[in-house]
Write a protein that holds these residues in place. Structure first.
Motif, PDB file in Angstrom:
ATOM      1  N   PRO A 171       4.082  -0.123   2.614  1.00 27.05           N
ATOM      2  CA  PRO A 171       4.973   0.267   1.510  1.00 27.05           C
ATOM      3  C   PRO A 171       5.985  -0.817   1.142  1.00 27.05           C
ATOM      4  CG  PRO A 171       4.688   2.096   3.027  1.00 27.05           C
ATOM      5  CD  PRO A 171       4.044   0.908   3.673  1.00 27.05           C
ATOM      6  N   ASP A 172       6.301  -1.704   2.063  1.00 23.81           N
ATOM      7  CA  ASP A 172       7.254  -2.780   1.766  1.00 23.81           C
ATOM      8  C   ASP A 172       6.715  -3.761   0.728  1.00 23.81           C
ATOM      9  OD1 ASP A 172       9.096  -1.762   3.564  1.00 23.81           O
ATOM     10  OD2 ASP A 172       8.418  -3.040   5.223  1.00 23.81           O
ATOM     11  N   ASP A 173       5.409  -3.735   0.499  1.00 23.55           N
ATOM     12  CA  ASP A 173       4.803  -4.695  -0.427  1.00 23.55           C
ATOM     13  C   ASP A 173       4.913  -4.287  -1.896  1.00 23.55           C
ATOM     14  OD1 ASP A 173       3.909  -6.532   1.543  1.00 23.55           O
ATOM     15  OD2 ASP A 173       2.242  -5.198   2.025  1.00 23.55           O
ATOM     16  N   PHE A 174       5.445  -3.106  -2.182  1.00 23.99           N
ATOM     17  CA  PHE A 174       5.568  -2.681  -3.586  1.00 23.99           C
ATOM     18  C   PHE A 174       6.548  -3.580  -4.343  1.00 23.99           C
ATOM     19  CE2 PHE A 174       4.201   1.720  -2.111  1.00 23.99           C
ATOM     20  CZ  PHE A 174       2.961   1.625  -2.722  1.00 23.99           C
ATOM     21  N   LYS A 175       7.681  -3.883  -3.736  1.00 20.50           N
ATOM     22  CA  LYS A 175       8.651  -4.846  -4.294  1.00 20.50           C
ATOM     23  C   LYS A 175       8.988  -4.579  -5.770  1.00 20.50           C
ATOM     24  CE  LYS A 175       7.263  -8.503  -1.076  1.00 20.50           C
ATOM     25  NZ  LYS A 175       8.359  -8.220  -0.155  1.00 20.50           N
ATOM     26  N   VAL A 196       9.697   1.069  -5.539  1.00 21.60           N
ATOM     27  CA  VAL A 196       8.550   1.222  -6.425  1.00 21.60           C
ATOM     28  C   VAL A 196       8.926   2.151  -7.572  1.00 21.60           C
ATOM     29  CG1 VAL A 196       7.595   3.204  -5.166  1.00 21.60           C
ATOM     30  CG2 VAL A 196       6.063   1.724  -6.494  1.00 21.60           C
ATOM     31  N   THR A 197       8.314   1.923  -8.733  1.00 19.04           N
ATOM     32  CA  THR A 197       8.489   2.817  -9.880  1.00 19.04           C
ATOM     33  C   THR A 197       7.196   3.591 -10.087  1.00 19.04           C
ATOM     34  OG1 THR A 197       9.998   1.269 -10.959  1.00 19.04           O
ATOM     35  CG2 THR A 197       8.980   2.959 -12.341  1.00 19.04           C
ATOM     36  N   GLN A 310      -0.485  -1.646  10.264  1.00 22.54           N
ATOM     37  CA  GLN A 310      -0.269  -1.357   8.845  1.00 22.54           C
ATOM     38  C   GLN A 310      -0.577   0.102   8.527  1.00 22.54           C
ATOM     39  OE1 GLN A 310      -2.969  -4.350   7.505  1.00 22.54           O
ATOM     40  NE2 GLN A 310      -1.382  -5.919   7.226  1.00 22.54           N
ATOM     41  N   LYS A 311      -1.645   0.618   9.114  1.00 16.47           N
ATOM     42  CA  LYS A 311      -2.008   2.018   8.887  1.00 16.47           C
ATOM     43  C   LYS A 311      -0.909   2.947   9.406  1.00 16.47           C
ATOM     44  CE  LYS A 311      -6.315   2.987   9.407  1.00 16.47           C
ATOM     45  NZ  LYS A 311      -7.649   3.328   9.959  1.00 16.47           N
ATOM     46  N   GLN A 312      -0.351   2.611  10.562  1.00 18.23           N
ATOM     47  CA  GLN A 312       0.717   3.431  11.143  1.00 18.23           C
ATOM     48  C   GLN A 312       1.960   3.425  10.265  1.00 18.23           C
ATOM     49  OE1 GLN A 312       1.196   1.794  15.079  1.00 18.23           O
ATOM     50  NE2 GLN A 312      -0.794   2.579  15.780  1.00 18.23           N
ATOM     51  N   ALA A 313       2.206   2.327   9.567  1.00 22.68           N
ATOM     52  CA  ALA A 313       3.366   2.258   8.674  1.00 22.68           C
ATOM     53  C   ALA A 313       3.221   3.264   7.534  1.00 22.68           C
ATOM     54  CB  ALA A 313       3.521   0.841   8.121  1.00 22.68           C
ATOM     55  N   TRP A 314       2.007   3.354   6.969  1.00 27.41           N
ATOM     56  CA  TRP A 314       1.754   4.344   5.919  1.00 27.41           C
ATOM     57  C   TRP A 314       1.840   5.765   6.473  1.00 27.41           C
ATOM     58  CZ3 TRP A 314       1.727   3.125   0.952  1.00 27.41           C
ATOM     59  CH2 TRP A 314       1.391   1.827   0.560  1.00 27.41           C
ATOM     60  N   GLU A 315       1.210   6.005   7.617  1.00 25.26           N
ATOM     61  CA  GLU A 315       1.196   7.339   8.196  1.00 25.26           C
ATOM     62  C   GLU A 315       2.614   7.828   8.521  1.00 25.26           C
ATOM     63  OE1 GLU A 315      -3.113   7.664  10.419  1.00 25.26           O
ATOM     64  OE2 GLU A 315      -1.515   6.551  11.436  1.00 25.26           O
ATOM     65  N   LYS A 316       3.440   6.922   9.032  1.00 22.54           N
ATOM     66  CA  LYS A 316       4.815   7.283   9.373  1.00 22.54           C
ATOM     67  C   LYS A 316       5.581   7.754   8.135  1.00 22.54           C
ATOM     68  CE  LYS A 316       9.102   5.126  11.078  1.00 22.54           C
ATOM     69  NZ  LYS A 316       9.775   5.108   9.759  1.00 22.54           N
ATOM     70  N   ASP A 317       5.454   7.015   7.043  1.00 17.93           N
ATOM     71  CA  ASP A 317       6.183   7.376   5.826  1.00 17.93           C
ATOM     72  C   ASP A 317       5.579   8.594   5.126  1.00 17.93           C
ATOM     73  OD1 ASP A 317       7.877   5.308   6.313  1.00 17.93           O
ATOM     74  OD2 ASP A 317       7.385   4.157   4.501  1.00 17.93           O
ATOM     75  N   LEU A 318       4.264   8.762   5.251  1.00 19.37           N
ATOM     76  CA  LEU A 318       3.592   9.862   4.546  1.00 19.37           C
ATOM     77  C   LEU A 318       3.714  11.199   5.268  1.00 19.37           C
ATOM     78  CD1 LEU A 318       0.375   7.952   3.425  1.00 19.37           C
ATOM     79  CD2 LEU A 318       2.084   8.960   1.892  1.00 19.37           C
ATOM     80  N   ALA A 319       3.967  11.179   6.583  1.00 18.14           N
ATOM     81  CA  ALA A 319       4.028  12.430   7.356  1.00 18.14           C
ATOM     82  C   ALA A 319       5.072  13.405   6.826  1.00 18.14           C
ATOM     83  CB  ALA A 319       4.258  12.114   8.831  1.00 18.14           C
TER      84      ALA A 319
END
Length: 364
Positions: A171-175, A196-197, A310-319
């Motif tokens: 998610p940090d890559d949206f910038k 992100v927008t 990287q997958k864990q970063a998405w899962e953490k934020d999406l939970a």
């Protein structure tokens, strides 16, 4: 040519049948073959999922002995995809696939069929939903309120992040980019303050939106990128192996009620076969799409697969977003919590079966 020639057959046979009826005195019932209009956003290209759809349409006509034929309207020419549920309920289309998240205010239970985490495998998700939702009365009641009956469903399969600026590996890559996000990802963006927008458009409009710069990227699905030529407007594709979106094929309830018992049985008997063919075709298209995206002679993209971190970063934020999503749906219909639990239990069950036994078509 294959798809076009098949589509032309019902029209030709209708004219011939009517002419023969007038000439030889056939009864009205014999001559009056019924055509049901099927709306799809898909282009009429030569691809496995279209082959599965055309097979299904042929089987309907064959098994009803010509009393029902299916006319396919490609590329949203009959109903816009985002309006598919409304189009079926109103009768503009007799049958159409729809993505439940577009109408989650009207169908909160059905909207749970789309996931942000967990297996993104076409077959695993589709079979898990079938098991979790079968004879679940609150969902059946929801279908009745929609004025529709499900006659098939299949999963979009592996989710990807497509973009023109940089790969979205975390998610940090949206910038600050403008990105089409799924509803739960929009929630995650708000909860976790993603830079992100979010932009709300349907996948059928991704190409033009990317081309015009309306969006910089989108959460999409691997098998859709090739037929919709999204690689022409994307530079980066990230395969997440997280989540999927279920597509439900709906028939207008009044149309269903007007079918004879024998005709209804044809659609019921075809449902498991249609599901299997569509899920297998989806997996084939995903593999074909990946190869094309990487090796296209003109519009190749940089292709990435998430590593565990990287997958864990998405899962953490999406939970927390998933928990909120289910809670919001439960406010609309208290049965949402139970259905969500049934679905995720079934996802793990089917995932294990496939790991141990392979897909059903490999077991035959």
């Amino acid at each position: 040519m294959k798809s076009l020639s098949r589509l032309a057959l019902p029209k030709v046979f209708s004219v011939l049948t009517l002419s023969l009826a007038l000439a030889s005195g056939l009864t009205a019932a014999d001559a009056d073959a019924r055509t049901l209009n099927f709306s799809t956003p898909a282009p009429p290209t030569d691809r496995p999922t279209n082959d599965a759809l055309l097979w299904w349409a042929d089987e309907v006509e064959k098994r009803t002995e010509g009393s029902i034929s299916i006319k396919i309207h490609w590329l949203q020419s009959l109903v816009k995809y985002k309006d598919a549920a409304r189009g079926v309920k109103s009768g503009v289309a007799d049958i159409a696939p729809m993505t439940p998240e577009y109408t989650m205010a009207q169908n909160p239970l059905l909207a749970l069929s789309s996931t942000e985490t967990g297996p993104g495998d076409n077959y695993v998700a589709t079979e898990a939903w079938r098991r979790a939702s079968e004879n679940f009365e609150p969902l059946l009641e929801e279908y009745r309120r929609m004025g529709a009956r499900p006659i098939g469903f299949y999963s979009s399969g592996a989710r990807v992040n497509m973009s023109s600026t940089r790969p979205y590996l975390t998610p940090d890559d949206f910038k600050g980019d403008k990105v089409r996000l799924t509803p739960r990802s929009v929630n995650a963006a708000n909860i976790n303050n993603w830079d992100v927008t979010p932009v709300n458009i349907t996948f059928a409009d991704f190409y033009s939106a990317m081309e015009r710069g309306t969006i910089d990227g989108a959460q999409s699905y691997l098998y859709l990128m090739a037929p919709y030529k999204h690689n022409e407007v994307s530079d980066y594709v990230v395969e997440t192996d997280l989540g999927q979106s279920l597509v439900v094929v709906l028939m207008n309830e009044r149309v269903w009620g007007s079918l004879s018992d024998e005709e209804q049985k044809v659609f019921e008997d075809l449902l498991p076969e249609y599901i299997e063919r569509m899920t297998k075709a989806g997996l084939e298209e995903a593999a074909m799409a990946k190869d094309l995206l990487i090796n296209h002679p003109t519009y190749a993209v940089e292709y990435f697969e998430l590593d565990d971190k990287q997958k864990q970063a998405w899962e953490k934020d999406l939970a927390p977003a998933t928990e909120q999503y289910v809670a919001d749906r439960a406010k609309q219909n208290p049965a949402a919590t139970e259905l969500h639990e049934r679905f995720f239990d079934a996802l793990q069950e089917v995932k294990k079966e496939v790991a141990e036994q392979g897909y059903p078509w490999d077991r035959k």
